[in-house]
Scaffold this motif. Structure first.
Motif, PDB file in Angstrom:
ATOM      1  N   MET A 255      16.542  15.451  13.062  1.00 48.99           N
ATOM      2  CA  MET A 255      16.551  16.135  11.793  1.00 48.99           C
ATOM      3  C   MET A 255      15.634  17.356  11.839  1.00 48.99           C
ATOM      4  SD  MET A 255      15.966  14.956   7.836  1.00 48.99           S
ATOM      5  CE  MET A 255      14.750  13.753   8.096  1.00 48.99           C
ATOM      6  N   GLU A 256      14.505  17.221  12.526  1.00 42.40           N
ATOM      7  CA  GLU A 256      13.579  18.347  12.578  1.00 42.40           C
ATOM      8  C   GLU A 256      14.191  19.543  13.290  1.00 42.40           C
ATOM      9  OE1 GLU A 256       9.669  17.310  13.937  1.00 42.40           O
ATOM     10  OE2 GLU A 256       9.720  15.428  12.828  1.00 42.40           O
ATOM     11  N   SER A 257      14.856  19.288  14.405  1.00 44.54           N
ATOM     12  CA  SER A 257      15.475  20.392  15.158  1.00 44.54           C
ATOM     13  C   SER A 257      16.578  21.062  14.346  1.00 44.54           C
ATOM     14  CB  SER A 257      16.045  19.873  16.476  1.00 44.54           C
ATOM     15  OG  SER A 257      15.008  19.398  17.296  1.00 44.54           O
ATOM     16  N   LEU A 258      17.390  20.270  13.680  1.00 45.51           N
ATOM     17  CA  LEU A 258      18.460  20.828  12.856  1.00 45.51           C
ATOM     18  C   LEU A 258      17.890  21.663  11.717  1.00 45.51           C
ATOM     19  CD1 LEU A 258      21.443  21.074  12.098  1.00 45.51           C
ATOM     20  CD2 LEU A 258      21.180  18.954  10.782  1.00 45.51           C
ATOM     21  N   THR A 259      16.848  21.167  11.080  1.00 47.49           N
ATOM     22  CA  THR A 259      16.222  21.898   9.971  1.00 47.49           C
ATOM     23  C   THR A 259      15.687  23.240  10.449  1.00 47.49           C
ATOM     24  OG1 THR A 259      15.626  19.830   8.897  1.00 47.49           O
ATOM     25  CG2 THR A 259      14.425  21.799   8.203  1.00 47.49           C
ATOM     26  N   ARG A 260      15.021  23.242  11.581  1.00 42.76           N
ATOM     27  CA  ARG A 260      14.466  24.494  12.113  1.00 42.76           C
ATOM     28  C   ARG A 260      15.565  25.457  12.530  1.00 42.76           C
ATOM     29  NH1 ARG A 260      10.036  21.140  15.411  1.00 42.76           N
ATOM     30  NH2 ARG A 260       8.544  20.894  13.713  1.00 42.76           N
ATOM     31  N   ALA A 261      16.586  24.926  13.197  1.00 41.66           N
ATOM     32  CA  ALA A 261      17.686  25.786  13.640  1.00 41.66           C
ATOM     33  C   ALA A 261      18.418  26.403  12.455  1.00 41.66           C
ATOM     34  CB  ALA A 261      18.656  24.984  14.504  1.00 41.66           C
ATOM     35  N   LEU A 262      18.673  25.607  11.439  1.00 41.37           N
ATOM     36  CA  LEU A 262      19.350  26.137  10.248  1.00 41.37           C
ATOM     37  C   LEU A 262      18.485  27.151   9.517  1.00 41.37           C
ATOM     38  CD1 LEU A 262      21.108  22.956   8.832  1.00 41.37           C
ATOM     39  CD2 LEU A 262      22.193  24.980   9.822  1.00 41.37           C
ATOM     40  N   ALA A 263      17.174  26.922   9.500  1.00 39.22           N
ATOM     41  CA  ALA A 263      16.273  27.873   8.850  1.00 39.22           C
ATOM     42  C   ALA A 263      16.360  29.241   9.526  1.00 39.22           C
ATOM     43  CB  ALA A 263      14.841  27.350   8.878  1.00 39.22           C
ATOM     44  N   LEU A 264      16.473  29.256  10.850  1.00 37.46           N
ATOM     45  CA  LEU A 264      16.607  30.520  11.570  1.00 37.46           C
ATOM     46  C   LEU A 264      17.996  31.122  11.375  1.00 37.46           C
ATOM     47  CD1 LEU A 264      14.793  29.637  14.910  1.00 37.46           C
ATOM     48  CD2 LEU A 264      14.000  31.203  13.108  1.00 37.46           C
ATOM     49  N   GLU A 265      19.007  30.293  11.461  1.00 35.94           N
ATOM     50  CA  GLU A 265      20.390  30.757  11.377  1.00 35.94           C
ATOM     51  C   GLU A 265      20.735  31.289   9.984  1.00 35.94           C
ATOM     52  OE1 GLU A 265      24.078  31.628  12.914  1.00 35.94           O
ATOM     53  OE2 GLU A 265      22.382  30.796  14.030  1.00 35.94           O
ATOM     54  N   LEU A 266      20.225  30.649   8.951  1.00 37.69           N
ATOM     55  CA  LEU A 266      20.597  30.999   7.578  1.00 37.69           C
ATOM     56  C   LEU A 266      19.597  31.919   6.880  1.00 37.69           C
ATOM     57  CD1 LEU A 266      21.881  27.500   6.417  1.00 37.69           C
ATOM     58  CD2 LEU A 266      23.230  29.450   7.222  1.00 37.69           C
ATOM     59  N   ALA A 267      18.541  32.323   7.577  1.00 40.13           N
ATOM     60  CA  ALA A 267      17.531  33.190   6.964  1.00 40.13           C
ATOM     61  C   ALA A 267      18.203  34.406   6.355  1.00 40.13           C
ATOM     62  CB  ALA A 267      16.507  33.603   7.999  1.00 40.13           C
ATOM     63  N   PRO A 268      17.817  34.824   5.188  1.00 37.22           N
ATOM     64  CA  PRO A 268      16.619  34.466   4.440  1.00 37.22           C
ATOM     65  C   PRO A 268      16.753  33.237   3.538  1.00 37.22           C
ATOM     66  CG  PRO A 268      17.716  36.240   3.299  1.00 37.22           C
ATOM     67  CD  PRO A 268      18.523  35.948   4.542  1.00 37.22           C
ATOM     68  N   VAL A 269      17.891  32.565   3.579  1.00 40.08           N
ATOM     69  CA  VAL A 269      18.008  31.313   2.826  1.00 40.08           C
ATOM     70  C   VAL A 269      17.040  30.312   3.437  1.00 40.08           C
ATOM     71  CG1 VAL A 269      19.535  29.386   2.245  1.00 40.08           C
ATOM     72  CG2 VAL A 269      20.421  31.722   2.238  1.00 40.08           C
ATOM     73  N   ARG A 270      16.269  29.656   2.600  1.00 39.82           N
ATOM     74  CA  ARG A 270      15.281  28.685   3.084  1.00 39.82           C
ATOM     75  C   ARG A 270      15.939  27.332   3.306  1.00 39.82           C
ATOM     76  NH1 ARG A 270      11.208  27.219   0.001  1.00 39.82           N
ATOM     77  NH2 ARG A 270      12.434  27.382  -1.887  1.00 39.82           N
ATOM     78  N   VAL A 271      15.563  26.669   4.401  1.00 43.35           N
ATOM     79  CA  VAL A 271      16.079  25.347   4.728  1.00 43.35           C
ATOM     80  C   VAL A 271      14.895  24.444   5.036  1.00 43.35           C
ATOM     81  CG1 VAL A 271      17.504  23.985   6.285  1.00 43.35           C
ATOM     82  CG2 VAL A 271      18.193  26.327   5.686  1.00 43.35           C
ATOM     83  N   ASN A 272      14.765  23.375   4.276  1.00 38.34           N
ATOM     84  CA  ASN A 272      13.709  22.395   4.471  1.00 38.34           C
ATOM     85  C   ASN A 272      14.318  21.001   4.369  1.00 38.34           C
ATOM     86  OD1 ASN A 272      11.246  24.175   4.518  1.00 38.34           O
ATOM     87  ND2 ASN A 272      12.080  24.736   2.527  1.00 38.34           N
ATOM     88  N   ALA A 273      13.550  19.999   4.762  1.00 40.70           N
ATOM     89  CA  ALA A 273      14.056  18.624   4.701  1.00 40.70           C
ATOM     90  C   ALA A 273      12.951  17.674   4.283  1.00 40.70           C
ATOM     91  CB  ALA A 273      14.605  18.208   6.057  1.00 40.70           C
ATOM     92  N   VAL A 274      13.361  16.558   3.716  1.00 45.05           N
ATOM     93  CA  VAL A 274      12.438  15.472   3.371  1.00 45.05           C
ATOM     94  C   VAL A 274      12.848  14.258   4.186  1.00 45.05           C
ATOM     95  CG1 VAL A 274      11.652  13.936   1.535  1.00 45.05           C
ATOM     96  CG2 VAL A 274      12.021  16.362   1.053  1.00 45.05           C
ATOM     97  N   CYS A 275      11.892  13.679   4.873  1.00 41.23           N
ATOM     98  CA  CYS A 275      12.122  12.479   5.676  1.00 41.23           C
ATOM     99  C   CYS A 275      11.459  11.310   4.942  1.00 41.23           C
ATOM    100  CB  CYS A 275      11.518  12.668   7.063  1.00 41.23           C
ATOM    101  SG  CYS A 275      11.735  11.256   8.136  1.00 41.23           S
ATOM    102  N   ALA A 276      12.284  10.465   4.347  1.00 38.50           N
ATOM    103  CA  ALA A 276      11.783   9.381   3.509  1.00 38.50           C
ATOM    104  C   ALA A 276      11.698   8.075   4.294  1.00 38.50           C
ATOM    105  CB  ALA A 276      12.684   9.189   2.309  1.00 38.50           C
ATOM    106  N   GLY A 277      10.731   7.251   3.930  1.00 41.16           N
ATOM    107  CA  GLY A 277      10.607   5.913   4.493  1.00 41.16           C
ATOM    108  C   GLY A 277      11.376   4.922   3.635  1.00 41.16           C
ATOM    109  N   VAL A 278      10.881   3.699   3.565  1.00 36.65           N
ATOM    110  CA  VAL A 278      11.528   2.657   2.763  1.00 36.65           C
ATOM    111  C   VAL A 278      11.283   2.952   1.288  1.00 36.65           C
ATOM    112  CG1 VAL A 278      11.627   0.194   2.251  1.00 36.65           C
ATOM    113  CG2 VAL A 278      11.227   0.960   4.591  1.00 36.65           C
TER     114      VAL A 278
END
Length: 87
Positions: free
Chosen positions: A1-24
């Protein structure tokens, strides 16, 4: 998920791309699990988590709000897991 988030952030810039990684988190995601098994899962999580409780939807919502309000974040992954990564 981290790699995808970073790659999309670069690819879609200036649109911001972030993610939340939730536990239980106590949500309807667990509704198909028999009640006894679900309670055992949550109890096991409570015993192992440094925060001493299972997450609630509100905990995760706060992380999303943080990322949406902060206009200077992109490519970030916010971990909201009650300390799972520590144990």
């Amino acid at each position: 998920m981290e790699s995808l988030t970073r790659a999309l952030a670069l690819e879609l810039a200036p649109v911001r791309v972030n993610a939340v990684c939730a536990g239980v988190v106590r949500t309807d995601l667990w509704q198909d699990l028999p009640e006894g098994e679900r309670d055992a899962l949550f109890e096991s999580a409570v015993e192992s988590l440094p925060v001493g409780r299972v997450g609630e939807p509100e905990d995760i919502a706060q992380a999303y709000l943080y990322l949406m309000r902060g206009g200077y974040s992109t490519g970030s992954v916010v971990v909201v897991d009650g300390g799972t990564v520590l144990v």
